[in-house]
Design a protein around this motif. Structure first.
Motif, PDB file in Angstrom:
ATOM      1  N   LEU A 114      28.814  -0.017 -54.640  1.00 56.67           N
ATOM      2  CA  LEU A 114      28.378   1.306 -55.086  1.00 56.67           C
ATOM      3  C   LEU A 114      29.465   2.341 -54.832  1.00 56.67           C
ATOM      4  CD1 LEU A 114      24.808   1.248 -53.498  1.00 56.67           C
ATOM      5  CD2 LEU A 114      25.288   1.190 -55.943  1.00 56.67           C
ATOM      6  N   PHE A 154      25.316   8.855 -56.619  1.00 52.90           N
ATOM      7  CA  PHE A 154      25.709   7.448 -56.733  1.00 52.90           C
ATOM      8  C   PHE A 154      25.806   6.986 -58.174  1.00 52.90           C
ATOM      9  CE2 PHE A 154      25.673   5.456 -52.541  1.00 52.90           C
ATOM     10  CZ  PHE A 154      25.072   6.427 -51.767  1.00 52.90           C
ATOM     11  N   GLY A 155      26.699   6.020 -58.401  1.00 56.60           N
ATOM     12  CA  GLY A 155      26.680   5.270 -59.637  1.00 56.60           C
ATOM     13  C   GLY A 155      25.664   4.145 -59.517  1.00 56.60           C
ATOM     14  N   ALA A 156      25.487   3.409 -60.615  1.00 57.79           N
ATOM     15  CA  ALA A 156      24.499   2.325 -60.630  1.00 57.79           C
ATOM     16  C   ALA A 156      25.009   1.059 -59.965  1.00 57.79           C
ATOM     17  CB  ALA A 156      24.070   2.030 -62.061  1.00 57.79           C
ATOM     18  N   GLN A 187      30.678  13.193 -53.402  1.00 56.15           N
ATOM     19  CA  GLN A 187      30.084  14.338 -52.721  1.00 56.15           C
ATOM     20  C   GLN A 187      30.847  15.564 -53.201  1.00 56.15           C
ATOM     21  OE1 GLN A 187      30.226  14.193 -48.360  1.00 56.15           O
ATOM     22  NE2 GLN A 187      28.009  14.500 -48.369  1.00 56.15           N
ATOM     23  N   GLY A 240      20.369  -1.986 -47.001  1.00 57.69           N
ATOM     24  CA  GLY A 240      20.923  -0.672 -47.282  1.00 57.69           C
ATOM     25  C   GLY A 240      22.423  -0.745 -47.521  1.00 57.69           C
ATOM     26  N   PRO A 241      22.989   0.261 -48.166  1.00 54.42           N
ATOM     27  CA  PRO A 241      24.436   0.282 -48.406  1.00 54.42           C
ATOM     28  C   PRO A 241      25.227   0.312 -47.093  1.00 54.42           C
ATOM     29  CG  PRO A 241      23.312   1.872 -49.812  1.00 54.42           C
ATOM     30  CD  PRO A 241      22.306   1.389 -48.811  1.00 54.42           C
ATOM     31  N   ASN A 278      27.591  19.744 -50.184  1.00 56.87           N
ATOM     32  CA  ASN A 278      27.878  18.565 -49.367  1.00 56.87           C
ATOM     33  C   ASN A 278      26.625  17.987 -48.738  1.00 56.87           C
ATOM     34  OD1 ASN A 278      27.313  20.528 -47.553  1.00 56.87           O
ATOM     35  ND2 ASN A 278      29.137  20.269 -46.317  1.00 56.87           N
ATOM     36  N   ASN A 279      25.446  18.399 -49.251  1.00 55.40           N
ATOM     37  CA  ASN A 279      24.199  17.837 -48.748  1.00 55.40           C
ATOM     38  C   ASN A 279      23.687  16.716 -49.635  1.00 55.40           C
ATOM     39  OD1 ASN A 279      24.207  19.801 -46.735  1.00 55.40           O
ATOM     40  ND2 ASN A 279      23.209  21.265 -48.090  1.00 55.40           N
ATOM     41  N   ASP A 280      24.373  16.441 -50.716  1.00 56.64           N
ATOM     42  CA  ASP A 280      23.915  15.448 -51.681  1.00 56.64           C
ATOM     43  C   ASP A 280      25.059  14.501 -51.992  1.00 56.64           C
ATOM     44  OD1 ASP A 280      22.610  15.650 -55.108  1.00 56.64           O
ATOM     45  OD2 ASP A 280      22.758  13.990 -53.693  1.00 56.64           O
ATOM     46  N   MET A 281      24.743  13.258 -52.183  1.00 56.50           N
ATOM     47  CA  MET A 281      25.727  12.264 -52.569  1.00 56.50           C
ATOM     48  C   MET A 281      25.229  11.640 -53.862  1.00 56.50           C
ATOM     49  SD  MET A 281      27.263   9.191 -50.247  1.00 56.50           S
ATOM     50  CE  MET A 281      27.801  10.305 -48.977  1.00 56.50           C
ATOM     51  N   TYR A 328      30.590   1.874 -51.115  1.00 50.20           N
ATOM     52  CA  TYR A 328      29.662   1.153 -50.259  1.00 50.20           C
ATOM     53  C   TYR A 328      29.473  -0.251 -50.809  1.00 50.20           C
ATOM     54  CZ  TYR A 328      28.037   5.457 -47.929  1.00 50.20           C
ATOM     55  OH  TYR A 328      27.949   6.626 -47.194  1.00 50.20           O
ATOM     56  N   GLN A 348      26.519  -3.262 -50.925  1.00 49.81           N
ATOM     57  CA  GLN A 348      25.095  -3.452 -50.695  1.00 49.81           C
ATOM     58  C   GLN A 348      24.704  -4.895 -50.987  1.00 49.81           C
ATOM     59  OE1 GLN A 348      22.324  -1.056 -53.047  1.00 49.81           O
ATOM     60  NE2 GLN A 348      20.845  -1.080 -51.372  1.00 49.81           N
ATOM     61  N   PHE A 365      33.127   7.912 -52.083  1.00 53.22           N
ATOM     62  CA  PHE A 365      32.741   6.878 -51.131  1.00 53.22           C
ATOM     63  C   PHE A 365      32.498   5.562 -51.849  1.00 53.22           C
ATOM     64  CE2 PHE A 365      31.985   9.848 -47.661  1.00 53.22           C
ATOM     65  CZ  PHE A 365      31.796  11.030 -48.342  1.00 53.22           C
TER      66      PHE A 365
END
Lengths: 112, 111
Positions: B87, B101-103, B91, B43-44, B96-99, B36, B38, B34
């Motif tokens: 960002l 992220f990079g910084a 997943q 929020g993203p 599939n309940n957690d995503m 995003y 921001q 994904f």
């Protein structure tokens, strides 16, 4: 169509206090996830709620707890606040069986 | 362990100067990647989802591509309003309940 709504937008608390943050998911979404985003970092997963139960938890201490209500809205509670808990707390909602999240604008928590 | 690394950390472009942002990932089976956007204090905002290597998606001046190890976000002829932090998140198939992220890459486009 309202997206994800979070309240309050900003909050200042003293070290050792407790705080409750609130989230209303996007219409049609049944799953709520909470993320912590420190300044200059990407969001980190705290936990996810589905059917009023915590489905999964990230690497956060028990001081962080949550709840989901029958209308799918959710709360994040943090006890015994530390200075390091200062961050943007993001709520994200999703619908079972779909990919990706819709994020709210977040709650900026400052612990002094 | 799943990892997402974004580069560069910050990028300054002149208006109209095209460039690419990189997202390298390590995950045991990718369910989705994904992108995003921001804005400060917000929020993203969802941009793209990519599912398999070779896939590409476009939206206005943005184009996202995916290989087995990395994703690129290409920005063509950027405008000052494209300034934001971008960002990348993965997943995993097994969870599939957690995503994760990079910084992020902080993009500034100067007029």
């Amino acid at each position: 169509d309202a997206g994800v709504t979070q309240s309050p937008t900003h909050l200042i608390k003293t070290r050792g206090q407790q705080v409750t943050l609130r989230c209303s998911p996007k219409s049609g979404h049944d799953t709520v996830s909470w993320y912590q985003q420190a300044l200059g970092q990407g969001p980190q997963f705290i936990f996810q709620y589905y059917e009023e139960e915590e489905r999964q938890r990230g690497n956060f201490p028990d001081r962080f707890s949550g709840h989901q209500f029958p209308n799918y809205s959710s709360e994040l509670n943090v006890n015994a606040l530390l200075l390091g808990d200062s961050a943007l707390y993001l709520c994200a909602s999703s619908s079972t069986g779909t990919y990706g999240y819709t994020f709210g604008s977040g709650t900026r928590l400052t612990v002094v | 362990e799943d990892q997402v690394t974004q580069s560069p950390e910050a990028l300054r472009l002149q208006e109209g100067e095209s460039s690419s942002l990189n997202c390298s990932y390590t995950v045991s089976g990718l369910r989705g990647l994904f992108w995003y956007r921001q804005d400060p204090g917000k929020g993203p905002e969802f941009l793209f989802t990519l599912y398999s290597a070779g896939e590409e998606k476009e939206k206005e001046r943005l184009k996202a591509t995916l290989t087995k190890k990395e994703s690129f976000l290409h920005i063509t002829a950027p405008k000052p309003e494209d300034s934001a932090t971008y960002l990348c998140a993965v997943q995993p198939e097994y969870n599939n309940n957690d995503m994760r992220f990079g910084a992020g890459t902080r993009l500034t486009v100067k007029p």
